[in-house]
Design a protein around this motif. Structure first.
Motif, mmCIF file in Angstrom:
data_model
loop_
_atom_site.group_PDB
_atom_site.id
_atom_site.type_symbol
_atom_site.label_atom_id
_atom_site.label_comp_id
_atom_site.label_asym_id
_atom_site.label_seq_id
_atom_site.Cartn_x
_atom_site.Cartn_y
_atom_site.Cartn_z
ATOM 1 N N LYS A 47 -2.859 -12.003 -9.216
ATOM 2 C CA LYS A 47 -2.431 -10.615 -9.141
ATOM 3 C C LYS A 47 -3.411 -9.792 -8.323
ATOM 4 N N LEU A 48 -2.870 -8.792 -7.662
ATOM 5 C CA LEU A 48 -3.671 -7.865 -6.877
ATOM 6 C C LEU A 48 -4.147 -6.740 -7.788
ATOM 7 N N ASN A 49 -5.398 -6.370 -7.688
ATOM 8 C CA ASN A 49 -5.916 -5.214 -8.427
ATOM 9 C C ASN A 49 -5.671 -3.952 -7.591
ATOM 10 N N VAL A 50 -4.761 -3.114 -8.062
ATOM 11 C CA VAL A 50 -4.286 -1.975 -7.286
ATOM 12 C C VAL A 50 -4.766 -0.661 -7.887
ATOM 13 N N ALA A 51 -5.177 0.254 -7.011
ATOM 14 C CA ALA A 51 -5.511 1.623 -7.406
ATOM 15 C C ALA A 51 -4.496 2.564 -6.780
ATOM 16 N N GLY A 52 -4.100 3.575 -7.527
ATOM 17 C CA GLY A 52 -3.187 4.588 -7.006
ATOM 18 C C GLY A 52 -3.915 5.894 -6.804
ATOM 19 N N LEU A 63 3.767 2.658 -7.656
ATOM 20 C CA LEU A 63 3.064 1.899 -8.695
ATOM 21 C C LEU A 63 4.042 1.170 -9.604
ATOM 22 N N ASN A 64 5.140 1.828 -9.945
ATOM 23 C CA ASN A 64 6.129 1.180 -10.803
ATOM 24 C C ASN A 64 6.726 -0.052 -10.129
ATOM 25 N N ALA A 65 6.849 -0.002 -8.801
ATOM 26 C CA ALA A 65 7.377 -1.150 -8.076
ATOM 27 C C ALA A 65 6.391 -2.308 -8.050
ATOM 28 N N LEU A 66 5.100 -1.994 -8.134
ATOM 29 C CA LEU A 66 4.060 -3.024 -8.091
ATOM 30 C C LEU A 66 3.674 -3.559 -9.461
ATOM 31 N N ALA A 67 3.838 -2.744 -10.489
ATOM 32 C CA ALA A 67 3.329 -3.081 -11.822
ATOM 33 C C ALA A 67 3.830 -4.406 -12.388
ATOM 34 N N PRO A 68 5.087 -4.805 -12.173
ATOM 35 C CA PRO A 68 5.539 -6.066 -12.765
ATOM 36 C C PRO A 68 4.792 -7.301 -12.275
ATOM 37 N N THR A 69 4.206 -7.227 -11.089
ATOM 38 C CA THR A 69 3.556 -8.414 -10.531
ATOM 39 C C THR A 69 2.074 -8.229 -10.219
ATOM 40 N N GLU A 70 1.563 -6.997 -10.312
ATOM 41 C CA GLU A 70 0.157 -6.742 -9.967
ATOM 42 C C GLU A 70 -0.541 -5.998 -11.102
ATOM 43 N N ASN A 71 -1.862 -5.906 -11.009
ATOM 44 C CA ASN A 71 -2.663 -5.172 -11.997
ATOM 45 C C ASN A 71 -2.912 -3.746 -11.501
ATOM 46 N N ILE A 72 -2.531 -2.755 -12.290
ATOM 47 C CA ILE A 72 -2.861 -1.364 -11.963
ATOM 48 C C ILE A 72 -4.185 -1.066 -12.662
ATOM 49 N N VAL A 73 -5.276 -1.023 -11.884
ATOM 50 C CA VAL A 73 -6.607 -0.965 -12.486
ATOM 51 C C VAL A 73 -7.259 0.412 -12.403
ATOM 52 N N LYS A 107 -15.566 -1.633 -8.143
ATOM 53 C CA LYS A 107 -15.636 -2.651 -7.097
ATOM 54 C C LYS A 107 -14.542 -3.710 -7.219
ATOM 55 N N ASP A 108 -13.748 -3.677 -8.291
ATOM 56 C CA ASP A 108 -12.735 -4.712 -8.481
ATOM 57 C C ASP A 108 -11.418 -4.382 -7.789
ATOM 58 N N ILE A 109 -11.341 -3.276 -7.085
ATOM 59 C CA ILE A 109 -10.100 -2.864 -6.435
ATOM 60 C C ILE A 109 -9.865 -3.712 -5.186
ATOM 61 N N ASP A 110 -8.677 -4.328 -5.108
ATOM 62 C CA ASP A 110 -8.292 -5.095 -3.925
ATOM 63 C C ASP A 110 -7.560 -4.223 -2.910
ATOM 64 N N GLY A 111 -6.700 -3.328 -3.395
ATOM 65 C CA GLY A 111 -5.909 -2.505 -2.494
ATOM 66 C C GLY A 111 -5.571 -1.177 -3.131
ATOM 67 N N ILE A 112 -5.314 -0.168 -2.313
ATOM 68 C CA ILE A 112 -4.981 1.141 -2.854
ATOM 69 C C ILE A 112 -3.661 1.645 -2.275
ATOM 70 N N VAL A 113 -2.950 2.401 -3.092
ATOM 71 C CA VAL A 113 -1.715 3.059 -2.682
ATOM 72 C C VAL A 113 -2.023 4.548 -2.555
ATOM 73 N N VAL A 114 -1.850 5.101 -1.361
ATOM 74 C CA VAL A 114 -2.168 6.502 -1.094
ATOM 75 C C VAL A 114 -0.865 7.290 -1.005
ATOM 76 N N ALA A 115 -0.645 8.191 -1.955
ATOM 77 C CA ALA A 115 0.577 9.003 -1.978
ATOM 78 C C ALA A 115 0.232 10.460 -2.265
ATOM 79 N N THR A 116 -0.838 10.904 -1.689
ATOM 80 C CA THR A 116 -1.311 12.283 -1.812
ATOM 81 C C THR A 116 -0.535 13.178 -0.840
#
Length: 449
Positions: A47-52, A63-73, A107-116
């Motif tokens: 799983k990808l560690n994702v930050a929003g 985030l809801n689209a990613l949550a079933p398969t990735e970690n929202i950290v 430091k555990d974040i693999d990828g971020i979703v930017v929706a600002t």
């Protein structure tokens, strides 16, 4: 002697047993985790560690689209109240208001979703990319041409960083049909394109409020402003209404151009335009006009007859083609391609493409599929690409020039009624150098890209 021999044999047997057991256990541990977990199981290591960042609006859907398969950290938003439901939905994710502190601390974040709001996209995305984080950025990619160029450059220089702009229609099957039909010559050589939207659906054409109002205790107004000029808080700016303000958004063209201009830009293999000309209702340079009309010219392969694309928003619609019959021009938005052998129309996000007139669609022999289908959400496509499974379909190398095109239309609002010549190599208007400062913005101290 025999007792010693028996004990030695027993020791060897025990060692053999433990060795065999260890090998057996080792064999178990190297089995694929999905085999152990059963059908549909995704191991934590897969799983990808994702930050929003910016989670109250479209970020929530991402985030809801990613949550079933990735970690929202991690979750970051400047407005605790607006983001509250998302904080509650992901209680195990660490919470932040300042993305800079988040990137520094976690430091555990693999990828971020930017929706600002749009004005923050560039500074957040560039900071994350420089740390080696994968980045998914909502459309428009940025609010200035220079920022779009910078993000495209960073993506090219860091090929291991997977990027995606959130123009989700780019992942649709219908979008691929459009490409295949045009490549098949279904309407001949495309000579002009008309693009329109029902936006804005937020306030535009406003004067800056004169009264200063205390910001809500749940909102960090200074963090909302970020790189933008300092201005006193007023509820006219946020939430949602920020898109109509020059300092924070990119108006209707920036918002929906990423969805609508995307398809002809892709299908016709366009680059940024060679000329752009705009007109609009009154524009005070603080809030985008209520309605605008922008005409772009794109260089074609023969370099003789440029392709023309016209953009309409704020209730302005293109001339009704006779092929629409008794029905009106769809007010919800769409794209009309005019070719030498016919016309093609599709709705927003590239949906429901069809040839015009209907008789042409009915008799058309559709070509074989040539473009692979994505088969998953736009967000999942990005996440899988981050894990090495395929490629992101709207990376910054593509999204940058697309966004640049839309932003040039916005800059043209500052000198309406003039056909502006754009030199993409030097990134300058050759016949209106006074507009070149609008290609980049000044950043508040501490917020530069």
């Amino acid at each position: 002697m025999s007792n010693l021999k028996n004990k030695a044999d027993q020791a060897v047997s025990r060692r053999g047993f433990f060795k065999a057991s260890s090998l057996a256990l080792a064999g178990v541990t190297i089995l694929p985790r999905h085999v152990l977990g059963g059908k549909g199981f995704i191991a934590p290591s897969d799983k990808l560690n994702v930050a929003g960042v910016g989670i109250g609006g479209m970020g929530k859907s991402n985030l809801n689209a990613l949550a079933p398969t990735e970690n929202i950290v991690a979750l970051c938003d400047v407005d605790e109240k607006y983001a509250g439901p998302v904080f509650e939905k992901y209680p195990n994710a660490k919470r932040y208001k300042d993305y800079r502190k988040m990137l520094d601390a976690q430091k555990d974040i693999d990828g971020i979703v930017v929706a600002t709001p749009d004005h923050l996209h560039g500074v957040i995305a560039s900071a994350a990319m420089k740390l080696g984080k994968h980045v998914y950025v909502q459309k428009p990619l940025t609010v200035t041409v220079w920022e779009s160029r910078e993000l495209a450059r960073l993506a090219k220089e860091n090929p291991k960083v997977v990027t995606q702009m959130g123009n989700q229609g780019h992942s649709n099957d219908d979008a691929r049909l459009i490409n295949e039909w045009i490549a098949d010559g279904a309407i001949g050589k495309v000579q002009e394109v008309h693009v329109w939207t029902n936006r804005p659906i937020w306030p535009q054409g406003m004067e800056v409020p004169k009264e200063a109002v205390d910001a809500p205790s749940t909102l960090d107004w200074e963090l909302f402003l970020g790189p933008a000029p300092h201005r006193a808080y007023n509820p006219a700016y946020t939430p949602f209404k920020w898109r109509g303000w020059v300092d924070y958004g990119a108006g209707a063209l920036g918002d929906m151009g990423a969805h609508l201009v995307d398809h002809p830009f892709w299908a016709l293999g366009l680059n940024p335009p060679i000329t752009v000309e705009a007109s609009s209702t009154p524009f005070n340079k603080q809030s985008y006009p209520v309605s605008s009309l922008v005409t772009f010219e794109f260089e074609t392969k023969d370099k003789k007859n440029p392709l023309t694309m016209t953009w309409y928003d704020g209730g302005i619609l293109p001339p009704k083609p006779i092929e629409f019959g008794d029905g009106p021009v769809p007010k919800g938005g769409g794209v009309l391609y005019v070719g030498t052998k016919g016309k093609l129309f599709h709705e927003t996000y590239g949906s429901k493409p069809r040839l015009l007139p209907q008789e042409k669609m009915d008799s058309y022999k559709k070509p074989a599929q040539t473009i692979p289908r994505v088969g998953m959400s736009h967000e999942r496509n990005w996440a899988e690409a981050c894990k090495g499974n395929g490629k992101a379909v709207s990376p910054f190398e593509y999204a940058g020039p697309l966004c640049e095109t839309m932003l040039l239309g916005i800059v043209a609002l500052y000198k309406q009624g003039t056909k502006l010549n754009w030199d993409t190599k030097t990134m300058a208007f050759t016949n209106a150098p006074e507009l070149n400062p609008y290609l980049k913005r000044e950043y508040r101290q501490g917020w530069a890209m």
